[in-house]
Design a protein around this motif. Structure first.
Motif, PDB file in Angstrom:
ATOM      1  N   ALA A  83       7.853  -7.283  -9.884  1.00 16.84           N
ATOM      2  CA  ALA A  83       6.981  -8.448  -9.771  1.00 16.84           C
ATOM      3  C   ALA A  83       7.690  -9.773 -10.008  1.00 16.84           C
ATOM      4  CB  ALA A  83       5.814  -8.319 -10.749  1.00 16.84           C
ATOM      5  N   THR A  84       8.735  -9.783 -10.821  1.00 22.14           N
ATOM      6  CA  THR A  84       9.378 -11.038 -11.219  1.00 22.14           C
ATOM      7  C   THR A  84      10.385 -11.509 -10.178  1.00 22.14           C
ATOM      8  OG1 THR A  84       9.125 -10.472 -13.553  1.00 22.14           O
ATOM      9  CG2 THR A  84      10.768 -12.142 -13.017  1.00 22.14           C
ATOM     10  N   PRO A  85      10.320 -12.791  -9.769  1.00 20.37           N
ATOM     11  CA  PRO A  85      11.323 -13.328  -8.842  1.00 20.37           C
ATOM     12  C   PRO A  85      12.724 -13.248  -9.431  1.00 20.37           C
ATOM     13  CG  PRO A  85       9.410 -14.777  -8.978  1.00 20.37           C
ATOM     14  CD  PRO A  85       9.254 -13.761 -10.079  1.00 20.37           C
ATOM     15  N   ILE A  86      13.718 -13.522  -8.590  1.00 25.41           N
ATOM     16  CA  ILE A  86      15.106 -13.316  -9.010  1.00 25.41           C
ATOM     17  C   ILE A  86      15.816 -14.622  -9.354  1.00 25.41           C
ATOM     18  CG2 ILE A  86      15.336 -11.161  -7.729  1.00 25.41           C
ATOM     19  CD1 ILE A  86      16.889 -12.774  -5.591  1.00 25.41           C
ATOM     20  N   GLN A  87      15.070 -15.677  -9.723  1.00 25.21           N
ATOM     21  CA  GLN A  87      15.732 -16.951  -9.983  1.00 25.21           C
ATOM     22  C   GLN A  87      16.684 -16.901 -11.174  1.00 25.21           C
ATOM     23  OE1 GLN A  87      12.340 -16.690 -10.340  1.00 25.21           O
ATOM     24  NE2 GLN A  87      11.682 -17.655 -12.250  1.00 25.21           N
ATOM     25  N   ASP A  88      16.485 -15.957 -12.099  1.00 26.89           N
ATOM     26  CA  ASP A  88      17.334 -15.897 -13.289  1.00 26.89           C
ATOM     27  C   ASP A  88      18.505 -14.930 -13.146  1.00 26.89           C
ATOM     28  OD1 ASP A  88      15.775 -17.688 -14.974  1.00 26.89           O
ATOM     29  OD2 ASP A  88      14.252 -16.112 -14.963  1.00 26.89           O
ATOM     30  N   VAL A  89      18.575 -14.209 -12.031  1.00 30.98           N
ATOM     31  CA  VAL A  89      19.614 -13.197 -11.836  1.00 30.98           C
ATOM     32  C   VAL A  89      20.194 -13.318 -10.437  1.00 30.98           C
ATOM     33  CG1 VAL A  89      18.594 -11.597 -13.498  1.00 30.98           C
ATOM     34  CG2 VAL A  89      17.896 -11.495 -11.095  1.00 30.98           C
ATOM     35  N   ASP A  90      21.204 -12.495 -10.166  1.00 33.34           N
ATOM     36  CA  ASP A  90      21.838 -12.507  -8.848  1.00 33.34           C
ATOM     37  C   ASP A  90      21.109 -11.623  -7.841  1.00 33.34           C
ATOM     38  OD1 ASP A  90      24.074 -14.172  -9.654  1.00 33.34           O
ATOM     39  OD2 ASP A  90      24.827 -12.417 -10.729  1.00 33.34           O
ATOM     40  N   PHE A  91      20.496 -10.541  -8.350  1.00 35.49           N
ATOM     41  CA  PHE A  91      19.823  -9.622  -7.435  1.00 35.49           C
ATOM     42  C   PHE A  91      18.712  -8.890  -8.173  1.00 35.49           C
ATOM     43  CE2 PHE A  91      22.995  -6.924  -9.445  1.00 35.49           C
ATOM     44  CZ  PHE A  91      22.342  -5.715  -9.632  1.00 35.49           C
ATOM     45  N   GLY A  92      17.823  -8.304  -7.400  1.00 35.93           N
ATOM     46  CA  GLY A  92      16.775  -7.449  -7.944  1.00 35.93           C
ATOM     47  C   GLY A  92      16.854  -6.077  -7.311  1.00 35.93           C
ATOM     48  N   LEU A  93      16.512  -5.049  -8.097  1.00 34.33           N
ATOM     49  CA  LEU A  93      16.503  -3.667  -7.618  1.00 34.33           C
ATOM     50  C   LEU A  93      15.347  -2.971  -8.324  1.00 34.33           C
ATOM     51  CD1 LEU A  93      19.617  -1.274  -7.599  1.00 34.33           C
ATOM     52  CD2 LEU A  93      17.315  -0.505  -8.127  1.00 34.33           C
ATOM     53  N   HIS A  94      14.285  -2.705  -7.592  1.00 35.72           N
ATOM     54  CA  HIS A  94      13.091  -2.091  -8.191  1.00 35.72           C
ATOM     55  C   HIS A  94      12.869  -0.701  -7.614  1.00 35.72           C
ATOM     56  CE1 HIS A  94       8.642  -1.312  -8.427  1.00 35.72           C
ATOM     57  NE2 HIS A  94       8.954  -1.511  -9.690  1.00 35.72           N
ATOM     58  N   ILE A 111      13.828   8.150  -2.946  1.00 38.82           N
ATOM     59  CA  ILE A 111      12.761   7.181  -3.187  1.00 38.82           C
ATOM     60  C   ILE A 111      13.131   5.829  -2.584  1.00 38.82           C
ATOM     61  CG2 ILE A 111      12.187   8.370  -5.342  1.00 38.82           C
ATOM     62  CD1 ILE A 111      13.304   5.872  -6.829  1.00 38.82           C
ATOM     63  N   GLY A 112      12.158   4.967  -2.426  1.00 39.83           N
ATOM     64  CA  GLY A 112      12.417   3.610  -1.982  1.00 39.83           C
ATOM     65  C   GLY A 112      12.823   2.726  -3.152  1.00 39.83           C
ATOM     66  N   CYS A 113      13.709   1.770  -2.885  1.00 41.96           N
ATOM     67  CA  CYS A 113      14.093   0.769  -3.878  1.00 41.96           C
ATOM     68  C   CYS A 113      14.026  -0.605  -3.224  1.00 41.96           C
ATOM     69  CB  CYS A 113      15.512   1.015  -4.395  1.00 41.96           C
ATOM     70  SG  CYS A 113      15.670   2.383  -5.561  1.00 41.96           S
ATOM     71  N   ALA A 114      13.169  -1.466  -3.747  1.00 44.10           N
ATOM     72  CA  ALA A 114      13.066  -2.826  -3.226  1.00 44.10           C
ATOM     73  C   ALA A 114      14.242  -3.645  -3.743  1.00 44.10           C
ATOM     74  CB  ALA A 114      11.750  -3.450  -3.662  1.00 44.10           C
ATOM     75  N   VAL A 115      14.977  -4.275  -2.827  1.00 43.96           N
ATOM     76  CA  VAL A 115      16.137  -5.075  -3.224  1.00 43.96           C
ATOM     77  C   VAL A 115      15.979  -6.503  -2.720  1.00 43.96           C
ATOM     78  CG1 VAL A 115      17.697  -3.085  -3.280  1.00 43.96           C
ATOM     79  CG2 VAL A 115      17.446  -4.400  -1.160  1.00 43.96           C
ATOM     80  N   ALA A 116      16.623  -7.421  -3.425  1.00 40.41           N
ATOM     81  CA  ALA A 116      16.626  -8.829  -3.049  1.00 40.41           C
ATOM     82  C   ALA A 116      17.850  -9.471  -3.682  1.00 40.41           C
ATOM     83  CB  ALA A 116      15.355  -9.524  -3.520  1.00 40.41           C
ATOM     84  N   ALA A 117      18.333 -10.554  -3.096  1.00 45.31           N
ATOM     85  CA  ALA A 117      19.503 -11.236  -3.635  1.00 45.31           C
ATOM     86  C   ALA A 117      19.577 -12.636  -3.057  1.00 45.31           C
ATOM     87  CB  ALA A 117      20.783 -10.463  -3.318  1.00 45.31           C
ATOM     88  N   HIS A 118      20.415 -13.462  -3.693  1.00 44.49           N
ATOM     89  CA  HIS A 118      20.600 -14.824  -3.217  1.00 44.49           C
ATOM     90  C   HIS A 118      21.676 -14.919  -2.139  1.00 44.49           C
ATOM     91  CE1 HIS A 118      18.031 -16.326  -6.413  1.00 44.49           C
ATOM     92  NE2 HIS A 118      18.731 -15.640  -7.290  1.00 44.49           N
ATOM     93  N   HIS A 120      24.882 -12.426   0.290  1.00 42.73           N
ATOM     94  CA  HIS A 120      25.242 -11.114   0.819  1.00 42.73           C
ATOM     95  C   HIS A 120      25.996 -10.274  -0.205  1.00 42.73           C
ATOM     96  CE1 HIS A 120      23.654 -11.662   4.746  1.00 42.73           C
ATOM     97  NE2 HIS A 120      24.417 -12.698   5.017  1.00 42.73           N
ATOM     98  N   ASP A 121      26.787 -10.908  -1.051  1.00 41.69           N
ATOM     99  CA  ASP A 121      27.508 -10.139  -2.069  1.00 41.69           C
ATOM    100  C   ASP A 121      26.516  -9.500  -3.040  1.00 41.69           C
ATOM    101  OD1 ASP A 121      30.205  -9.541  -3.451  1.00 41.69           O
ATOM    102  OD2 ASP A 121      28.978 -10.382  -5.062  1.00 41.69           O
ATOM    103  N   GLY A 122      25.535 -10.277  -3.477  1.00 41.07           N
ATOM    104  CA  GLY A 122      24.524  -9.728  -4.377  1.00 41.07           C
ATOM    105  C   GLY A 122      23.742  -8.607  -3.738  1.00 41.07           C
ATOM    106  N   LEU A 123      23.403  -8.781  -2.466  1.00 43.62           N
ATOM    107  CA  LEU A 123      22.667  -7.730  -1.773  1.00 43.62           C
ATOM    108  C   LEU A 123      23.540  -6.492  -1.600  1.00 43.62           C
ATOM    109  CD1 LEU A 123      19.908  -7.174  -0.531  1.00 43.62           C
ATOM    110  CD2 LEU A 123      20.835  -7.918   1.677  1.00 43.62           C
ATOM    111  N   GLY A 124      24.845  -6.712  -1.379  1.00 38.90           N
ATOM    112  CA  GLY A 124      25.755  -5.584  -1.271  1.00 38.90           C
ATOM    113  C   GLY A 124      25.836  -4.791  -2.556  1.00 38.90           C
ATOM    114  N   VAL A 125      25.847  -5.481  -3.696  1.00 35.53           N
ATOM    115  CA  VAL A 125      25.871  -4.803  -4.994  1.00 35.53           C
ATOM    116  C   VAL A 125      24.597  -3.989  -5.181  1.00 35.53           C
ATOM    117  CG1 VAL A 125      25.735  -5.199  -7.480  1.00 35.53           C
ATOM    118  CG2 VAL A 125      27.438  -6.426  -6.115  1.00 35.53           C
TER     119      VAL A 125
END
Length: 252
Positions: A83-94, A111-118, A120-125
Motif C-alpha cells: 500500500a505504501t508508495p516508494i518515495q522513501d526507498v529505491d524500489f518496492g517488492l510486495h 506467486i505474484g510479486c508487485a514491483v515498482a522503482a524509480h 531501471h536499476d532499481g527495477l532490475g534489483v
C-alpha cells in the motif's frame, strides 16, 4: 514511476532483511534457501549490516523511519509494502501471498510479486529478487497502489472474515468452529478454484443464482435469529450477489 519493459539484469548476492515479523522471517529464510547471503532479519532498533540490498519488511507506519535509519548501507533500499508508495526507498517488492512466518522458498514459488522503482536499476534489483524466489514480477504504479492493495485485502483478508461469519452461523447447528472448517473447507477450495478458472459470474451457484428468493428469505431469518450481528453483512452480500448473478450469462 518508470514503465514496465524489462531492464538489464544486475545480480544481487547479499541482502539484509530488516523486520523480524511474519514476512521478514519468511523472506529471510526463502532468500537463504535460494542461495543468497542473507543478514537478519534484524529487529526493531537494530541496524542492518551492509549488503547489496537492504529490504524493509516493517509495518507501513515505520517505513519512512526505517529508510532513514538504513540509508546508505546497501546499494539499493527497498520495502515490501503493498500500500505504501516508494518515495522513501529505491524500489518496492510486495509478495501477493499470506504468511504465518515459518515458510521458506516453497511458499514464494509461482506467486505474484508487485514491483515498482524509480529507475531501471532499481527495477532490475526488484526483479532479481523475485526471480530468486521463483515468483512472477508485475509492475504496479504508485498511483494504483490503493486499488491494488484493496483488491488483495478483499480477496484474502475479507475472505477470512466471511469464513468466520460462516463459523458463527453454523454454530446454530451444533457444529464447533473446527468441525465447520473441516466440513466447509472443501466447498471453499472448490469455489476458489472455480473462480480462478472461470471468473466470478460463471462460478456463482446457490439460491440467488437460481433466483430462489424464498430460500434466501429463509437463510436471512436464520441469521436474524441465531447471529443477528451478522444480518447487515448478510444483506449487503446478498445485494452484491444479486448484482453478480445479473451479469451471469443464461444457459443455452
Amino acid at each position: 514511476m518508470i514503465p514496465s519493459p524489462a531492464p538489464s539484469r544486475r545480480a544481487v548476492a547479499t541482502v539484509s532483511v530488516v523486520g523480524a515479523g511474519r514476512l521478514g522471517t519468511a523472506m529471510a529464510r526463502a532468500l537463504t534457501e535460494a542461495g543468497l547471503t542473507v543478514n537478519g532479519p534484524f529487529r526493531r532498533g537494530e541496524r542492518a549490516r551492509r549488503a547489496d540490498v537492504v529490504l524493509l519488511c516493517v509495518p507501513d507506519a515505520e517505513i519512512a523511519g526505517a529508510a532513514r535509519a538504513h540509508a546508505g548501507i546497501g546499494r539499493r533500499l527497498g520495502h515490501t509494502s503493498g500500500a505504501t508508495p516508494i518515495q522513501d526507498v529505491d524500489f518496492g517488492l510486495h509478495p501477493l501471498q499470506t504468511f504465518l512466518g515459518g515458510e521458506g522458498l516453497a511458499a514464494f514459488r509461482g506467486i505474484g510479486c508487485a514491483v515498482a522503482a524509480h529507475d531501471h536499476d532499481g527495477l532490475g534489483v526488484a526483479r532479481d529478487l523475485v526471480d530468486a524466489l521463483g515468483a512472477r514480477a508485475f509492475v504496479i504504479d504508485d498511483g494504483a497502489r490503493g486499488s491494488y492493495h484493496a483488491a488483495a485485502s478483499i480477496a484474502s483478508n475479507y475472505l477470512v472474515t466471511l469464513e468466520d461469519a460462516a463459523e458463527q452461523v453454523a454454530a446454530a447447528t451444533g457444529l464447533s468452529p473446527a468441525e465447520t472448517r473441516a466440513l466447509f473447507a472443501p466447498l471453499v477450495r472448490s469455489t476458489v478454484e472455480n473462480w480462478a478458472a472461470h471468473g466470478a459470474a460463471s462460478s456463482l451457484t446457490g439460491p440467488i443464482a437460481r433466483g430462489d428468493e424464498a430460500t434466501v428469505d429463509s437463510q436471512r431469518a436464520a441469521v436474524a435469529e441465531h447471529a443477528p450481528a451478522l444480518l447487515p453483512l448478510f444483506d449487503v452480500l446478498a445485494e452484491r450477489t444479486r448484482a453478480l448473478a445479473a451479469r451471469k450469462e443464461p444457459s443455452p
